[in-house]
Each structure stands twice: as C-alpha cells, then as structure tokens.
Design a protein around this motif. Structure first.
Motif, short mmCIF file in Angstrom:
data_model
loop_
_atom_site.label_atom_id
_atom_site.label_comp_id
_atom_site.label_asym_id
_atom_site.label_seq_id
_atom_site.Cartn_x
_atom_site.Cartn_y
_atom_site.Cartn_z
N THR A 51 110.33 -2.35 141.11
CA THR A 51 110.93 -2.11 139.62
C THR A 51 110.12 -2.74 138.69
O THR A 51 109.61 -2.30 137.60
CB THR A 51 112.22 -2.29 139.67
OG1 THR A 51 113.04 -1.43 140.65
CG2 THR A 51 112.75 -1.64 138.23
N GLY A 79 106.62 -1.65 138.20
CA GLY A 79 106.40 -0.20 137.66
C GLY A 79 106.50 0.71 138.84
O GLY A 79 106.07 2.01 138.60
N TYR A 83 108.08 2.94 140.91
CA TYR A 83 109.14 3.18 140.75
C TYR A 83 109.58 4.15 142.20
O TYR A 83 110.72 4.02 142.71
CB TYR A 83 109.73 4.01 139.72
CG TYR A 83 109.57 3.36 138.37
CD1 TYR A 83 110.27 2.13 138.18
CD2 TYR A 83 108.85 3.70 137.32
CE1 TYR A 83 109.97 1.11 137.08
CE2 TYR A 83 108.69 3.19 136.13
CZ TYR A 83 109.43 1.81 135.89
OH TYR A 83 109.11 1.09 134.95
N LYS A 114 114.50 3.92 134.03
CA LYS A 114 113.12 3.68 133.48
C LYS A 114 112.15 4.89 133.76
O LYS A 114 111.37 4.68 132.93
CB LYS A 114 112.84 2.40 134.19
CG LYS A 114 113.39 1.01 134.05
CD LYS A 114 113.05 -0.01 134.69
CE LYS A 114 113.82 -1.46 134.63
NZ LYS A 114 113.70 -1.53 133.11
N GLN A 134 105.61 -4.65 133.96
CA GLN A 134 104.76 -3.38 133.67
C GLN A 134 105.38 -2.73 132.31
O GLN A 134 104.98 -2.43 131.46
CB GLN A 134 104.21 -2.64 134.76
CG GLN A 134 103.22 -3.39 135.55
CD GLN A 134 102.19 -3.87 134.89
OE1 GLN A 134 101.44 -3.29 134.16
NE2 GLN A 134 101.94 -5.16 135.03
N GLU A 135 106.87 -2.59 132.69
CA GLU A 135 107.56 -1.60 131.83
C GLU A 135 107.60 -2.32 130.44
O GLU A 135 107.57 -1.93 129.41
CB GLU A 135 108.94 -1.41 132.20
CG GLU A 135 109.92 -0.45 131.23
CD GLU A 135 109.33 0.88 131.21
OE1 GLU A 135 109.94 1.72 130.09
OE2 GLU A 135 108.34 1.53 131.92
N ALA A 169 100.83 3.61 131.64
CA ALA A 169 102.14 4.24 132.00
C ALA A 169 101.68 5.57 132.67
O ALA A 169 102.58 5.71 133.71
CB ALA A 169 102.49 4.92 130.52
N ALA A 204 105.26 6.37 134.28
CA ALA A 204 106.51 6.21 133.35
C ALA A 204 106.69 7.29 132.40
O ALA A 204 106.11 7.08 131.24
CB ALA A 204 106.51 4.87 132.67
N THR A 257 107.87 6.73 128.80
CA THR A 257 107.03 6.07 128.05
C THR A 257 105.79 7.04 127.55
O THR A 257 105.11 7.12 126.56
CB THR A 257 106.62 4.96 128.62
OG1 THR A 257 107.48 4.00 129.08
CG2 THR A 257 105.67 3.89 127.72
#
Length: 272
Positions: free
Chosen positions: A47, A50, A52, A82, A222-223, A255, A260, A263
């Motif tokens: 998480t 990033g 996911y 996220k 990363q997020e 991203a 993501a 984003t």
C-alpha cells in the motif's frame, strides 16, 4: 530471524528489503497466526509503495485465515479508497465497523467513513460525524484523533475558513510528531500547504509542500509523492506554467506505473 529482519527494515522504510525478508520468512513459517501477520505486513508495504493489486492479494490471504479480523477490512477499505473505488471502500469500512461493534475500534471506521464523505463532497456529513466523535474523544486513540482533526481541517479548508482549518491541522501535526508518524506528519504538511495556498501565501505554501515531498521521498510513500507533486503543479500554474506542467507530468508518469486511477484522472484534468 527473517521476520525480525523484515520488521526492522519495515520500520526504517526499507520496503524492498522488508519484502525480501518477509517472503523468505513465509517459506519457513508453519504457524497460521504468523502467516497472517506477515501477509498483513506485506499488504501495508505494498500500500505504501502504491502496489495496490499486490496489497489486495495479501489481504485476501489474511481474510481467508481470519474472516472476522476487523483490521483486514480497514486495510481493504484504505486500499480501495486510494484506488479511487469509493463504493468498495465504503463497503469494507461498513463491514469492519459491524465486526468492531462494541469496541473503541468503531471510531477507526467512523473516521475512515468521514474521510470518504470529504472525497465525494459531503462536507456537512463529514463534519457532523467528526464533531460527534470529538464529544467522546477520551475513547479515541491518538491515531484516530489525529485523523478526526485532519478531516475537520479539510472540511473547513473547502469552506474557505482557513484560520480555523489551520488550527485543526496543527493539532493533528502535534499528535503525529509525538508518535513519530512520518507519513502522517508529511500529510499534515500537505494540508498546511493547501491552506496557505488558499490564503494566497505562496511562499509558505511552497515551504510546506517541499517539506512534505522530502519526507514522502525519504519513506518511499508513492501516493504521498503523487499528491504533493500534483499540488506543486497546481500552485505553480498561477505564475510558472512550464514548471507546473513539469510537476504534473512527473506525477502522471508515476501514477500510471502504480495504477492510481483517482490521481490519474485528477492530473489529466489539471493538464487540460
């Protein structure tokens, strides 16, 4: 030995090394409880970096081991949030809250749902939920209390009440610093940067964004890096378009690598 080495690497944000040690520990672990703990730790790392889909894979393993562990549902909800899948996020938070009913962990889920309300623009609902929790704040742990202060700050920021918002952000920052929570310290810096941007104090806004970016880069979150790069891009758009575009394009590239979705959409909107 491998698990202890992984925990030490994890605590120091050495994510790649921690994953290597945890995976090695899993090869030699017979205890189902230890397997659960290792997979949960791996979900946390993925998480943070990033990754996911990998995080969800680990969480599915944990749920198979213990379908009544509320913490697994909290982490599912966090990952989906996220990823920008708010419907799935809310579903897991609500399931976790049912499991945690009667314990103080309920406030963890109430705060998480309040944060989701801010994501979809339901500021009055978010504020009402948080003010209700503050009336029972002696029952709430520091981590969740810090979350509640942030959510209230975000709501007030969106409503243009910058001085009151800053007060809540600084309350949260004090809690985060007292526990050494680097990821959430950086998040408070981002919020303060946004608050100063709202007051057209670009110098202070830039200062807090850069502090956040530096801290996020140190811990490999990363997020957080994406969010801060995007915010810097938006800020520079007012007076330095080439610099703004560079920040947004850098964030977009990162991203896409981690998938993501939320984003990516935000960045494309900013670049148009």
């Amino acid at each position: 030995y491998a698990k202890k080495a992984a925990q030490k690497a994890h605590a120091n944000y050495a994510h790649s090394l921690a994953v290597k040690y945890y995976e090695n520990a899993l090869k030699h672990e017979d205890s189902i409880e230890q397997v659960y703990e290792i997979n949960l730790a791996l979900a946390d790392i993925y998480t943070s970096t990033g990754e996911y889909r990998k995080a969800l894979e680990q969480l599915h393993v944990c749920r198979k081991i213990n379908a009544h562990a509320y913490l697994v549902y909290e982490k599912f909800g966090n990952v989906y949030e996220k990823m920008g899948d708010y419907k799935s996020s809310a579903k897991y938070y609500e399931k976790g809250m049912k499991i945690a009913k009667g314990s103080s962990a309920v406030y963890l889920f109430r705060a998480a749902l309040a944060w989701l309300y801010t994501r979809v623009g339901q500021y009055v609902r978010a504020r009402k939920e948080c003010e209700g929790m503050l009336r029972k704040k002696r029952l709430i742990g520091n981590q969740t209390l810090g979350d509640v202060y942030v959510i209230l700050g975000v709501v007030l920021l969106r409503l243009g009440r910058f001085n009151r918002a800053e007060g809540y952000f600084r309350k949260s920052l004090r809690i985060r610093k007292s526990t050494g929570d680097k990821k959430n310290i950086a998040a408070c810096y981002v919020d303060l940067g946004l608050n100063y941007q709202g007051k057209f104090n670009i110098k202070m806004s830039e200062k807090f964004f850069n502090k956040a970016l530096s801290l996020y880069q140190d811990i490999g979150y990363q997020e957080g890096i994406l969010i801060t790069l995007n915010n810097l891009g938006v800020m520079y758009a007012s007076y330095d378009l080439p610099k703004a575009e560079a920040y947004c394009l850098e964030a977009l590239s990162k991203a896409k690598l981690i998938g993501a979705k939320r984003t990516i959409v935000l960045l494309y909107n900013n670049l148009v």
